[in-house]
Design an enzyme around this catalytic site. Structure first.
Site, short mmCIF file in Angstrom:
data_model
loop_
_atom_site.label_atom_id
_atom_site.label_comp_id
_atom_site.label_asym_id
_atom_site.label_seq_id
_atom_site.Cartn_x
_atom_site.Cartn_y
_atom_site.Cartn_z
N GLU A 188 3.89 -4.53 6.12
CA GLU A 188 3.23 -3.33 6.65
C GLU A 188 2.12 -3.75 7.59
O GLU A 188 1.33 -4.65 7.26
CB GLU A 188 2.64 -2.48 5.51
CG GLU A 188 1.85 -1.27 5.99
CD GLU A 188 1.27 -0.46 4.84
OE1 GLU A 188 1.86 -0.47 3.75
OE2 GLU A 188 0.21 0.19 5.04
N GLU A 193 -6.09 2.83 10.78
CA GLU A 193 -6.22 3.65 9.58
C GLU A 193 -7.66 4.13 9.51
O GLU A 193 -8.59 3.41 9.88
CB GLU A 193 -5.87 2.82 8.34
CG GLU A 193 -5.12 3.57 7.30
CD GLU A 193 -4.61 2.67 6.18
OE1 GLU A 193 -4.07 3.24 5.22
OE2 GLU A 193 -4.76 1.44 6.25
#
Length: 310
Positions: A188, A193
């Site tokens: 990932e 974010e």
């Protein structure tokens, strides 16, 4: 035409014989399209002419310098500018559907304009507290899974983010083999974010079989401040190479993750797909609660672009 390595090369179209009268001017033209297999360096184009007495005369060669592109040159290979209006382009994007991960509060819908749409040259992801089909909060998560995947290159998204407790937008990537090997073995890459309770900090993170939330080592990542990401657009990007991944906000590189040479620590030598989502609540986004008075929330994405290194 002579190549830098001494070989011969043709020009096209070829020009046949032409008789020129005294005082007459004539222009001859020919071309060549250079490709990535052509040698860099000095190419020489030779020309000659025959006089009426039958003698050939050589002209000075024309020199053409074919230069290698700079090492930091990128070529655009995939993009979505979100032109037009209506639902996102279905040739580029699919959807995650339902309550997908992390104990989040939103139900991801599919093909619902209220949650994902193109408008005024932007993609809008909207989280709503609308009770649709019995789901208190709805939102959208767009994915290129099954449509387009990427291995190495520069991946960037220009976006404006929501703020407020409970918001958790992200631009990220997952390995295309996730259905076979699961997470975190698939890998990932979190390009961007953001959690609303920490409104001026951007996070870039990787998860691997060795480095992930819940492991003894934990994930690997970095943070950087961003001025008013809920008011201003910023460019969130990675530059992904076989030996490292560099993370950027605008022109600032704030974190590098290096290949440590094992699949447990580097599952990034295989293709990944893109995700754009707006989550609400959950294990991290909801760590300080969800302010239910602030809905709706929107992510505005100006564009997503992917480049390969020349």
């Amino acid at each position: 035409m002579r190549t830098p390595t001494g070989g011969g090369a043709d020009l096209s179209p070829g020009t046949g014989a032409k008789t020129v009268a005294p005082g007459q001017t004539v222009t001859l033209s020919a071309g060549r399209t250079f490709t990535s297999t052509d040698a860099y360096g000095t190419w020489r184009v030779f020309s000659s002419w025959l006089d009426s007495a039958g003698a050939w005369h050589e002209e000075a060669p024309l020199l053409i310098e074919l230069k290698a592109p700079p090492a930091n040159t990128w070529r655009l290979v995939w993009q979505d500018e979100f032109d037009g209006s209506g639902l996102p382009d279905s040739t580029r994007w699919g959807y995650e559907v339902g309550y997908v991960r992390n104990g989040e509060s939103q139900y991801y819908t599919q093909g619902r304009l209220e949650n994902a749409r193109r408008e005024n040259g932007q993609l809008i992801l909207e989280a709503r507290r609308d009770g649709w089909n019995g789901h208190d909060i709805t939102s959208a998560s767009l994915i290129t899974k099954g449509k387009k995947s990427f291995l190495y290159g520069r991946i960037e998204a220009r976006a404006k983010l929501p703020t407020g407790k409970g918001t958790w937008p992200a631009v990220w990537m997952l390995g295309t083999d996730i259905d076979q090997v699961g997470w975190p073995a698939c890998g990932e890459i979190d390009i961007m974010e953001y959690v609303g309770f920490n409104p001026t900090t951007i996070h870039g993170t990787v998860h691997t079989p060795f480095y992930y939330h819940g492991s003894a080592a934990g994930p690997r990542g970095g943070t950087t401040p961003a001025s008013s990401p809920w008011l201003d657009y910023h460019l969130y990007a990675i530059e992904w190479f076989p030996d490292r991944i560099d993370f950027f906000v605008d022109s600032v590189k704030y974190f590098t993750f290096f290949n440590e040479g094992t699949s447990a620590k580097w599952p990034f030598n295989k293709a990944h797909y893109l995700l754009l989502n707006l989550a609400i609540g959950g294990s991290w986004g909801g760590a300080q609660g969800v302010d239910l008075t602030l809905f709706p929330h929107r992510v505005y994405v100006d564009y997503v672009r992917v480049y390969e290194r020349l």
